[in-house]
Design a protein around this motif. Sequence first.
Motif, short mmCIF file in Angstrom:
data_model
loop_
_atom_site.label_atom_id
_atom_site.label_comp_id
_atom_site.label_asym_id
_atom_site.label_seq_id
_atom_site.Cartn_x
_atom_site.Cartn_y
_atom_site.Cartn_z
N TRP A 15 0.85 -1.19 0.00
CA TRP A 15 0.00 0.00 0.00
C TRP A 15 0.88 1.24 0.00
O TRP A 15 1.97 1.25 0.59
N LEU A 16 0.41 2.26 -0.65
CA LEU A 16 1.11 3.53 -0.69
C LEU A 16 0.70 4.38 0.50
O LEU A 16 -0.49 4.56 0.75
N ASP A 17 1.67 4.91 1.20
CA ASP A 17 1.38 5.79 2.34
C ASP A 17 1.42 7.24 1.85
O ASP A 17 2.26 8.04 2.27
N ASN A 18 0.51 7.53 0.95
CA ASN A 18 0.46 8.89 0.40
C ASN A 18 -0.77 9.01 -0.49
O ASN A 18 -1.26 8.02 -1.03
N THR A 39 -1.89 -2.08 -4.07
CA THR A 39 -3.28 -2.54 -3.96
C THR A 39 -4.08 -1.82 -2.88
O THR A 39 -5.14 -2.27 -2.48
N GLY A 40 -3.57 -0.67 -2.40
CA GLY A 40 -4.30 0.10 -1.41
C GLY A 40 -3.47 1.31 -1.03
O GLY A 40 -2.32 1.46 -1.48
N LEU A 41 -4.05 2.18 -0.19
CA LEU A 41 -3.25 3.30 0.30
C LEU A 41 -3.76 3.77 1.65
O LEU A 41 -4.89 3.49 2.05
N THR A 42 -2.90 4.48 2.35
CA THR A 42 -3.23 5.07 3.64
C THR A 42 -2.98 6.57 3.58
O THR A 42 -2.21 7.05 2.76
N ARG A 86 -11.99 8.71 -5.22
CA ARG A 86 -11.36 8.48 -6.52
C ARG A 86 -10.33 7.34 -6.43
O ARG A 86 -10.27 6.47 -7.30
N ALA A 87 -9.52 7.36 -5.38
CA ALA A 87 -8.53 6.30 -5.20
C ALA A 87 -9.23 4.96 -4.97
O ALA A 87 -8.82 3.92 -5.53
N VAL A 101 -10.77 -8.33 1.03
CA VAL A 101 -9.57 -8.44 1.87
C VAL A 101 -8.61 -7.29 1.58
O VAL A 101 -8.00 -6.72 2.49
N ASP A 102 -8.49 -6.93 0.31
CA ASP A 102 -7.50 -5.93 -0.11
C ASP A 102 -8.23 -4.82 -0.88
O ASP A 102 -9.44 -4.87 -1.07
N GLY A 103 -7.47 -3.80 -1.29
CA GLY A 103 -8.04 -2.75 -2.11
C GLY A 103 -8.68 -1.62 -1.31
O GLY A 103 -9.61 -0.98 -1.78
N TRP A 104 -8.14 -1.33 -0.12
CA TRP A 104 -8.73 -0.32 0.77
C TRP A 104 -7.98 1.01 0.71
O TRP A 104 -6.78 1.06 0.42
N VAL A 105 -8.70 2.07 1.06
CA VAL A 105 -8.11 3.39 1.35
C VAL A 105 -8.52 3.76 2.78
O VAL A 105 -9.42 3.15 3.34
N SER A 106 -7.84 4.75 3.36
CA SER A 106 -8.07 5.07 4.78
C SER A 106 -8.20 6.56 5.01
O SER A 106 -7.45 7.35 4.45
N MET A 107 -9.12 6.92 5.89
CA MET A 107 -9.34 8.32 6.30
C MET A 107 -9.35 8.37 7.82
O MET A 107 -10.07 7.60 8.47
N GLU A 108 -8.59 9.28 8.40
CA GLU A 108 -8.43 9.33 9.85
C GLU A 108 -9.43 10.26 10.52
O GLU A 108 -9.77 11.32 9.98
#
Length: 362
Positions: A15-18, A39-42, A86-87, A101-108
């Motif tokens: 996952w990309l941290d950006n 396959t995802g990002l944070t 969009r991501a 299982v995979d393919g997630w994005v994250s919002m804090e």
Amino acid sequence: MKATQQLHELGQSLWLDNITRTMLDDGTLARYIADFSVTGLTSNPSIFEAAMAEGDAYDDGIKAKSQAGLSGEALFTELALEDLRRAAKLFKPVFDATKQVDGWVSMEVSPLLAADTAGSLEAARLIHDQGNCPNLFVKIPGTPEGVPAIEEAIFAGIPINVTLLFSCQQYLAVAEAYMRGIERRIAAGLDPKVGSVASVFVSRWDVASNKQLPPELHNKLGIAVCQQTYRAYRELLASPRWQKLAAAGAQPQRLLLASTGTKDPSASDTLYISALAAPDTIDTMPEKTLLALADHGQLHGVMPTDGGDADATLAQITKAGVDIEALALKLQQDGAQAFVKSWHQLLQRLSDKVGSLGAAKA
């Protein structure tokens, strides 16, 4: 074969941290997905603060939303969710193919809520509802006050990325909260399939401890803590308690290895990536580290399920004078405070942008 593809085939998600609006607009994120097995990002407040500081990619959105009456946290949340939706759409094929299982994005949630259980839960509900996105995790810090909010959020069916974990003990506390939330859902006749990851931070251990340690122990503490935590993760997944939940349809709360960019200029720029390769886990990495991994990264085997030499390494580090348990608590508290600082800077930057664009509602 690129090391990125090797990790993917091993079963570790990259996952990309950006995230920035620019990388969405110019196709950079799509290219990372196609070329580097991302396959995802944070995301976190620091990432968005940096993204909004660069160029004018957000100016039109800020102006339009400000004129519509949004300001402060509400303005930021909608701007961030626009990017994340969009991501998430780019990752949706992975999300579907892996059965969520995979393919997630994250919002804090707001970092100001790190010590506020009720506030964290309410913020998680609002972000989940406003996001309206099946592959969106809401990030809640795994602080003592965050743990009960995590359990309640899971019980409510809100997918959660638990952030700011540093020690095996902190990880086990949130794993317990996750399982309690799932058990309560099963008892209530609800679907036990609620996505979650538990994010253990790596490099900050070594930034904090290297100055206290002899050179031969530099950059060893973060890896050892992760090896110890991976062992606990594997033991938990093999436990009768978890097996019962899995049989009922629950998904594992996947272990996520975060803060994996190397901070020591004398060490390999892919140090943590190479050391922490492990199936059924996630490694979220800064863009610079992802590019280094794709260019020249090499793997050195798979992280041992029994913890390898973690116990011996931790014993040496303790003997050298590092109070590991106390440092874990300090790192979590310092991390929460750093996000608060970024949060204030972010909101100030937004306010300044609104002013410079003449965008405030008349």
